[in-house]
Motif scaffolding. Sequence first.
Motif, PDB file in Angstrom:
ATOM      1  N   THR A  17      11.545   6.466  -6.488  1.00 47.71           N
ATOM      2  CA  THR A  17      12.403   7.157  -7.458  1.00 47.71           C
ATOM      3  C   THR A  17      11.619   8.264  -8.149  1.00 47.71           C
ATOM      4  OG1 THR A  17      13.732   5.170  -7.856  1.00 47.71           O
ATOM      5  CG2 THR A  17      13.794   6.882  -9.552  1.00 47.71           C
ATOM      6  N   TRP A  18      10.394   7.948  -8.557  1.00 45.29           N
ATOM      7  CA  TRP A  18       9.542   8.982  -9.157  1.00 45.29           C
ATOM      8  C   TRP A  18       9.305  10.126  -8.179  1.00 45.29           C
ATOM      9  CZ3 TRP A  18       5.420   4.939 -11.034  1.00 45.29           C
ATOM     10  CH2 TRP A  18       5.922   4.269 -12.156  1.00 45.29           C
ATOM     11  N   ALA A  19       9.038   9.773  -6.938  1.00 41.71           N
ATOM     12  CA  ALA A  19       8.765  10.804  -5.932  1.00 41.71           C
ATOM     13  C   ALA A  19       9.957  11.740  -5.774  1.00 41.71           C
ATOM     14  CB  ALA A  19       8.419  10.148  -4.597  1.00 41.71           C
ATOM     15  N   ALA A  20      11.162  11.167  -5.809  1.00 38.33           N
ATOM     16  CA  ALA A  20      12.364  11.987  -5.659  1.00 38.33           C
ATOM     17  C   ALA A  20      12.464  13.023  -6.774  1.00 38.33           C
ATOM     18  CB  ALA A  20      13.603  11.092  -5.653  1.00 38.33           C
ATOM     19  N   TYR A  21      12.039  12.647  -7.977  1.00 38.14           N
ATOM     20  CA  TYR A  21      12.124  13.573  -9.109  1.00 38.14           C
ATOM     21  C   TYR A  21      10.964  14.567  -9.132  1.00 38.14           C
ATOM     22  CZ  TYR A  21      16.112  11.523 -11.527  1.00 38.14           C
ATOM     23  OH  TYR A  21      17.375  11.121 -11.870  1.00 38.14           O
ATOM     24  N   PHE A  22       9.776  14.110  -8.775  1.00 38.72           N
ATOM     25  CA  PHE A  22       8.613  14.984  -8.878  1.00 38.72           C
ATOM     26  C   PHE A  22       8.443  15.912  -7.677  1.00 38.72           C
ATOM     27  CE2 PHE A  22       7.435  12.015 -12.181  1.00 38.72           C
ATOM     28  CZ  PHE A  22       6.751  12.804 -13.085  1.00 38.72           C
ATOM     29  N   LEU A  23       9.028  15.546  -6.555  1.00 40.54           N
ATOM     30  CA  LEU A  23       8.830  16.347  -5.348  1.00 40.54           C
ATOM     31  C   LEU A  23      10.032  17.203  -4.991  1.00 40.54           C
ATOM     32  CD1 LEU A  23       7.017  13.676  -3.129  1.00 40.54           C
ATOM     33  CD2 LEU A  23       6.007  15.370  -4.667  1.00 40.54           C
ATOM     34  N   MET A  24      11.183  16.917  -5.610  1.00 39.67           N
ATOM     35  CA  MET A  24      12.382  17.701  -5.327  1.00 39.67           C
ATOM     36  C   MET A  24      12.494  18.873  -6.302  1.00 39.67           C
ATOM     37  SD  MET A  24      13.729  16.321  -2.726  1.00 39.67           S
ATOM     38  CE  MET A  24      13.706  14.773  -1.803  1.00 39.67           C
ATOM     39  N   PRO A  25      13.266  19.911  -5.931  1.00 42.02           N
ATOM     40  CA  PRO A  25      13.451  21.059  -6.833  1.00 42.02           C
ATOM     41  C   PRO A  25      14.117  20.644  -8.138  1.00 42.02           C
ATOM     42  CG  PRO A  25      14.184  21.585  -4.607  1.00 42.02           C
ATOM     43  CD  PRO A  25      13.921  20.113  -4.633  1.00 42.02           C
TER      44      PRO A  25
ATOM     45  N   LEU B  35       0.787  -1.228   0.000  1.00 40.57           N
ATOM     46  CA  LEU B  35       0.000   0.000   0.000  1.00 40.57           C
ATOM     47  C   LEU B  35       0.824   1.286   0.000  1.00 40.57           C
ATOM     48  CD1 LEU B  35      -2.826  -1.015   2.511  1.00 40.57           C
ATOM     49  CD2 LEU B  35      -2.858  -1.118   0.007  1.00 40.57           C
ATOM     50  N   SER B  36       2.060   1.230   0.459  1.00 43.72           N
ATOM     51  CA  SER B  36       2.862   2.461   0.509  1.00 43.72           C
ATOM     52  C   SER B  36       3.077   3.090  -0.870  1.00 43.72           C
ATOM     53  CB  SER B  36       4.201   2.203   1.203  1.00 43.72           C
ATOM     54  OG  SER B  36       4.931   1.180   0.560  1.00 43.72           O
ATOM     55  N   PRO B  37       3.293   2.295  -1.942  1.00 38.34           N
ATOM     56  CA  PRO B  37       3.411   2.935  -3.259  1.00 38.34           C
ATOM     57  C   PRO B  37       2.157   3.706  -3.659  1.00 38.34           C
ATOM     58  CG  PRO B  37       4.247   0.697  -3.360  1.00 38.34           C
ATOM     59  CD  PRO B  37       3.565   0.845  -2.035  1.00 38.34           C
ATOM     60  N   THR B  38       0.995   3.205  -3.258  1.00 37.64           N
ATOM     61  CA  THR B  38      -0.257   3.886  -3.600  1.00 37.64           C
ATOM     62  C   THR B  38      -0.330   5.255  -2.931  1.00 37.64           C
ATOM     63  OG1 THR B  38      -1.365   1.746  -3.798  1.00 37.64           O
ATOM     64  CG2 THR B  38      -2.770   3.687  -3.565  1.00 37.64           C
ATOM     65  N   ILE B  39       0.111   5.314  -1.685  1.00 37.96           N
ATOM     66  CA  ILE B  39       0.118   6.596  -0.970  1.00 37.96           C
ATOM     67  C   ILE B  39       1.071   7.576  -1.651  1.00 37.96           C
ATOM     68  CG2 ILE B  39       0.646   7.723   1.226  1.00 37.96           C
ATOM     69  CD1 ILE B  39      -0.108   5.060   2.598  1.00 37.96           C
ATOM     70  N   VAL B  40       2.262   7.089  -1.986  1.00 35.22           N
ATOM     71  CA  VAL B  40       3.258   7.945  -2.634  1.00 35.22           C
ATOM     72  C   VAL B  40       2.777   8.370  -4.018  1.00 35.22           C
ATOM     73  CG1 VAL B  40       5.637   8.078  -3.466  1.00 35.22           C
ATOM     74  CG2 VAL B  40       5.130   6.878  -1.336  1.00 35.22           C
ATOM     75  N   GLU B  41       2.173   7.444  -4.754  1.00 38.11           N
ATOM     76  CA  GLU B  41       1.642   7.786  -6.079  1.00 38.11           C
ATOM     77  C   GLU B  41       0.558   8.855  -5.984  1.00 38.11           C
ATOM     78  OE1 GLU B  41       2.335   3.501  -8.382  1.00 38.11           O
ATOM     79  OE2 GLU B  41       0.472   3.904  -7.293  1.00 38.11           O
ATOM     80  N   SER B  42      -0.251   8.792  -4.948  1.00 37.63           N
ATOM     81  CA  SER B  42      -1.284   9.817  -4.756  1.00 37.63           C
ATOM     82  C   SER B  42      -0.654  11.187  -4.543  1.00 37.63           C
ATOM     83  CB  SER B  42      -2.167   9.455  -3.558  1.00 37.63           C
ATOM     84  OG  SER B  42      -2.804   8.205  -3.753  1.00 37.63           O
TER      85      SER B  42
ATOM     86  N   LEU C 248      -0.652   6.557 -13.323  1.00 38.03           N
ATOM     87  CA  LEU C 248      -0.655   6.633 -11.860  1.00 38.03           C
ATOM     88  C   LEU C 248      -2.068   6.475 -11.306  1.00 38.03           C
ATOM     89  CD1 LEU C 248       1.862   9.554 -11.154  1.00 38.03           C
ATOM     90  CD2 LEU C 248       2.250   7.098 -10.873  1.00 38.03           C
ATOM     91  N   VAL C 249      -3.022   7.153 -11.935  1.00 40.42           N
ATOM     92  CA  VAL C 249      -4.418   7.043 -11.491  1.00 40.42           C
ATOM     93  C   VAL C 249      -4.904   5.601 -11.645  1.00 40.42           C
ATOM     94  CG1 VAL C 249      -6.787   7.783 -11.958  1.00 40.42           C
ATOM     95  CG2 VAL C 249      -4.923   9.456 -12.007  1.00 40.42           C
ATOM     96  N   PHE C 250      -4.511   4.973 -12.745  1.00 40.15           N
ATOM     97  CA  PHE C 250      -4.891   3.573 -12.980  1.00 40.15           C
ATOM     98  C   PHE C 250      -4.321   2.659 -11.898  1.00 40.15           C
ATOM     99  CE2 PHE C 250      -3.417  -0.524 -14.667  1.00 40.15           C
ATOM    100  CZ  PHE C 250      -4.629  -1.120 -14.989  1.00 40.15           C
TER     101      PHE C 250
ATOM    102  N   SER D 135       0.358  -3.285 -18.427  1.00 40.92           N
ATOM    103  CA  SER D 135       1.536  -3.469 -19.283  1.00 40.92           C
ATOM    104  C   SER D 135       1.415  -2.641 -20.557  1.00 40.92           C
ATOM    105  CB  SER D 135       1.699  -4.951 -19.642  1.00 40.92           C
ATOM    106  OG  SER D 135       1.919  -5.721 -18.481  1.00 40.92           O
ATOM    107  N   PHE D 136       0.216  -2.621 -21.116  1.00 38.36           N
ATOM    108  CA  PHE D 136      -0.005  -1.820 -22.327  1.00 38.36           C
ATOM    109  C   PHE D 136       0.150  -0.328 -22.026  1.00 38.36           C
ATOM    110  CE2 PHE D 136      -2.979   0.648 -24.959  1.00 38.36           C
ATOM    111  CZ  PHE D 136      -2.413   0.426 -26.213  1.00 38.36           C
ATOM    112  N   ILE D 137      -0.377   0.112 -20.890  1.00 33.68           N
ATOM    113  CA  ILE D 137      -0.280   1.534 -20.536  1.00 33.68           C
ATOM    114  C   ILE D 137       1.173   1.937 -20.324  1.00 33.68           C
ATOM    115  CG2 ILE D 137      -0.977   3.317 -18.885  1.00 33.68           C
ATOM    116  CD1 ILE D 137      -3.495   1.713 -18.325  1.00 33.68           C
ATOM    117  N   VAL D 138       1.976   1.031 -19.757  1.00 36.81           N
ATOM    118  CA  VAL D 138       3.399   1.332 -19.564  1.00 36.81           C
ATOM    119  C   VAL D 138       4.077   1.591 -20.906  1.00 36.81           C
ATOM    120  CG1 VAL D 138       5.618   0.365 -18.845  1.00 36.81           C
ATOM    121  CG2 VAL D 138       3.631   0.137 -17.368  1.00 36.81           C
ATOM    122  N   LEU D 139       3.744   0.780 -21.901  1.00 36.67           N
ATOM    123  CA  LEU D 139       4.297   1.016 -23.232  1.00 36.67           C
ATOM    124  C   LEU D 139       3.883   2.387 -23.764  1.00 36.67           C
ATOM    125  CD1 LEU D 139       3.966  -2.389 -25.136  1.00 36.67           C
ATOM    126  CD2 LEU D 139       6.059  -1.225 -24.445  1.00 36.67           C
ATOM    127  N   CYS D 140       2.646   2.762 -23.493  1.00 39.22           N
ATOM    128  CA  CYS D 140       2.173   4.085 -23.915  1.00 39.22           C
ATOM    129  C   CYS D 140       2.941   5.192 -23.193  1.00 39.22           C
ATOM    130  CB  CYS D 140       0.677   4.222 -23.644  1.00 39.22           C
ATOM    131  SG  CYS D 140      -0.367   3.139 -24.650  1.00 39.22           S
TER     132      CYS D 140
END
Length: 248
Positions: A211-219, A12-19, A41-43, A73-78
């Motif tokens: 890793t995504w959080a580090a990029y999206f939340l940092m300056p 569940l922790s990834p879901t919280i971070v993704e939110s 992410l919403v998916f 898997s298809f959405i990841v390719l997109c």
Amino acid sequence: MHLTILQLALWLSPTIVESVIVMAMLYRKLWRSLPIFLSYLVFTISRTCFLFLERSNTVEYFYAYWVTEALGSFIVLCVIKEMFDNAFHKHLGLRQLGNVLFGWSIAVLVVVAVVIAWTSPGGDTTRLMAGILTVKRTVTFVEAGLLGFLFLFAVTMGLGWQHYATGVCLGFGIYGAVELTAITARAIYGEPATGIFNWVIMTVNNCCVFTWAAYFLMPVHEPNQQLSINAETRLEEWNEALLQLMKR
């Protein structure tokens, strides 16, 4: 389905971070440049919530998990296609190359999935799992190839990639490398490896999301201007060469 506290945390922790990432993207209006990634992410958030609620219903959970796994898997390719467009949005030739690679990837995946699902022994459930596992492994392999191409191009050309796109690709790269190894091991060792497989996937999923959080939340750090100019010049040369090649 009985889960330990650690398993619940990893699930569940990834879901919280993704939110949090979704809120950050909306706040910074990044949905304009990365709409497919935001949709992904919403998916995944919706998928996790649904599966969590259905965890006690074995049959419903099974089919929901595997069907949404294939869709994911298809959405990841997109999303990776979106990274191509993000990196080469000013260069028609390079963008068309990305379109060709993406189109062939989808075609190969569809053919492989249909063939494996059709030829697999057993009932419908076995065929479904065989087809989806093969698709997952093929998708991960294709992802690795496309991401490898992007990173190689970025390094050799000195490409000043968008900060957020770099984070997205890095996260998927980490996840894909580990997932490909785990899926291959699962296919070789079968059911006894399922427990370890689940732990590995949950752990690397956390690594990917953080890793995504580090990029999206940092300056955001501004790229070197001189490097950007040099990269743009080289990219334009490649773009012109590809356009000339496509006209023949």
